[in-house]
Design an enzyme around this catalytic site. Structure first.
Site, mmCIF file in Angstrom:
data_model
loop_
_atom_site.group_PDB
_atom_site.id
_atom_site.type_symbol
_atom_site.label_atom_id
_atom_site.label_comp_id
_atom_site.label_asym_id
_atom_site.label_seq_id
_atom_site.Cartn_x
_atom_site.Cartn_y
_atom_site.Cartn_z
ATOM 1 N N ASP A 143 3.663 -14.745 -5.821
ATOM 2 C CA ASP A 143 4.118 -15.343 -4.557
ATOM 3 C C ASP A 143 5.200 -14.514 -3.882
ATOM 4 O OD1 ASP A 143 6.262 -15.951 -6.246
ATOM 5 O OD2 ASP A 143 6.588 -17.931 -5.361
ATOM 6 N N ASP A 180 8.311 -13.691 -4.443
ATOM 7 C CA ASP A 180 9.742 -13.963 -4.365
ATOM 8 C C ASP A 180 10.514 -13.053 -5.325
ATOM 9 O OD1 ASP A 180 8.987 -15.185 -6.742
ATOM 10 O OD2 ASP A 180 9.924 -17.115 -6.309
ATOM 11 N N ASP A 230 5.536 -10.295 -7.694
ATOM 12 C CA ASP A 230 4.746 -11.259 -8.442
ATOM 13 C C ASP A 230 3.799 -11.970 -7.480
ATOM 14 O OD1 ASP A 230 6.806 -12.561 -7.135
ATOM 15 O OD2 ASP A 230 7.050 -14.107 -8.653
ATOM 16 N N SER A 260 3.416 -18.705 -8.753
ATOM 17 C CA SER A 260 4.250 -17.517 -8.906
ATOM 18 C C SER A 260 3.584 -16.475 -9.811
ATOM 19 C CB SER A 260 5.627 -17.934 -9.420
ATOM 20 O OG SER A 260 6.528 -16.877 -9.426
#
Length: 453
Positions: free
Chosen positions: A250, A252, A248, A105
């Site tokens: 990843d 999400d 960010d 992340s």
């Protein structure tokens, strides 16, 4: 033995804590648990979807996980570098039995993480994670020859081209509103959305200025993305854009910036979308789910709009659990995780960005005008190192100090003390009408925690 799974999958320093041998065993164990498949295989060939962010260790860990799953007779659909929410969506869209994403992340490049999804693209609960850990121990005690052989061994199949197209089509169907005339700067954090997010926004008609969209395996989250919001703030001003979006690693998460460079955080995004969904009759039970860390201003704004606010524990998995338990349609966190269950089983930063711009397009209002639905109260957060978090939790002295602070602030402020789930610290958070008042009260409470801790 400490628990392997943390608050969001298995994380650690890649090749030290999170090693290839660990990933191999984890992949095999998860395959058995999540597909219900014995080592010898089954009459039906189960499938798994695997994706990752672009950090260098992802290639190594992805290969190890895929090998572990294939060793249990699982066909692995490798979708390549894609956002975490895309992997969750594709797990459902392909009808797979499980999904796994390799990403840390917003963490720096040397770290990495492994997150699993069950069929339907849903995050695992603690009991299932514990079952996977137990299965890892069981596999260690088995002979190496116990796995399937010949045609029963799983295949690893490259689905990267088809997967991206499927995800982009899904986003287009989820938010069909044309975004013509909206100029947006998108900071991709040199992460998993570097290709997908700009393509999704362009397909919707937006004029896209993409920055930090050239990942090289080493530059993910490096002074960019949602954890370095000042970069996109300046870019919005330089490019005379209507707004900026910051993801960010990843993707999400999504934070925003208005045309004047003011940050619009997750709480404000939730407020904007909650009002929009209520007007459209899509906000189930007229209720929004946020967390205990969400700003008091969000609660006050929702009360004024006739919307009930529920507060879950910090962590998008707890927001998801509350949404599912009460059949609700919108939730999220101040950090920019926004969950819209009608279109996603987890936070999807690109979906959030599309939804936010769709609200701008439908109303003809600027992001600053839309964000004015909520007044953000000054918030002070102090992390106090302590030796014993439980002692602070049970301290009557701390409890009395909190009660006195709450009485002093009245309806114009809020106090929250909670232990960190990952660090040996106690978090002291205070909201008040002025920043000076929030800092003063938080400082007093932190001193009490120090004395007791």
């Amino acid at each position: 033995m400490s628990r392997l799974f943390g608050t969001d999958g298995v994380r650690g320093l890649a090749n030290k804590v999170l090693t290839a041998p660990l990933a191999l065993r984890l992949g095999a164990a998860a395959a058995r648990v999540l597909t219900g498949t014995a080592a010898a295989g089954s009459s039906r060939r189960p499938t798994a979807v695997i994706g990752r962010d672009p950090r260098v260790s992802g290639e190594m860990l992805s290969s190890a996980l895929a090998a572990g799953m294939a060793s249990q007779g699982i066909d692995v659909l490798d979708v390549g570098v894609l956002p975490t929410p895309a992997v969750a969506f594709l797990t459902d869209d392909y009808g797979a039995d499980m999904g796994v994403v390799i990403s840390a992340s917003h963490n720096p490049m040397p770290d990495n993480g492994i997150k699993f999804f069950s069929s339907g693209g849903r995050k695992l609960d603690d009991a299932v994670e514990d079952e996977i850990e137990s299965m890892m121990l069981e596999l260690q005690n088995e002979r190496d020859e116990s796995g399937p052989t010949g045609a029963a061994i799983g295949r690893v199949i490259d689905e990267s081209g088809d997967a991206l197209e499927r995800y982009l089509f899904h986003l287009q169907e989820a938010v069909p509103t044309p975004l013509d005339g909206i100029r947006v700067v998108v900071d991709c954090a040199n992460g998993a959305a570097s290709q997908a997010a700009p393509m999704a926004y362009e397909a919707a008609g937006a004029d896209v200025v993409a920055i930090h969209n050239t990942p090289n395996a080493f530059n993910i989250n490096d002074n960019c993305g949602s954890t370095h919001i000042d970069v996109v703030r300046q870019a919005v001003l330089d490019h005379h854009a209507d707004l900026g979006l910051a993801h960010d690693g990843d993707a999400d998460r999504c934070l925003a910036v208005d045309s004047e460079g003011n940050v619009v955080d997750g709480d404000q995004i939730l407020a904007i979308l909650a009002v929009a969904m209520k007007e459209a009759g899509e906000l189930r039970k007229n209720t929004l789910v946020a967390t205990v860390m969400s700003n008091l201003g969000l609660a006050l704004a929702m009360e004024e709009q006739g919307i009930t606010l529920r507060r879950a524990k910090v962590g998008d998995r707890y927001v998801l659990a509350d949404l599912n338990a009460h059949d609700l349609s919108l939730g999220g966190e101040q950090s920019g995780h926004v969950v819209i269950p009608a279109h996603a089983t987890t936070g999807d930063g690109t979906l959030t960005g599309l939804s936010l711009m769709a609200r701008m397009a439908k109303t003809g209002k600027t992001l600053r005008e839309l964000a004015a639905v909520m007044t953000v109260l000054p918030q002070t957060l102090i992390n106090v190192p302590v030796e014993d978090k439980e002692r602070i939790h049970s301290s009557s002295v701390v409890a009395d100090a909190v009660a006195a602070a709450e009485a002093e602030l009245g309806d114009d402020g809020r106090v929250l003390l909670r232990p960190s789930g990952t660090e040996q610290v106690y978090r002291v958070m205070v909201e008040a009408v002025t920043s000076a008042e929030a800092k003063r009260v938080a400082g007093k409470l932190a001193a009490v925690v120090v004395a007791e801790g």
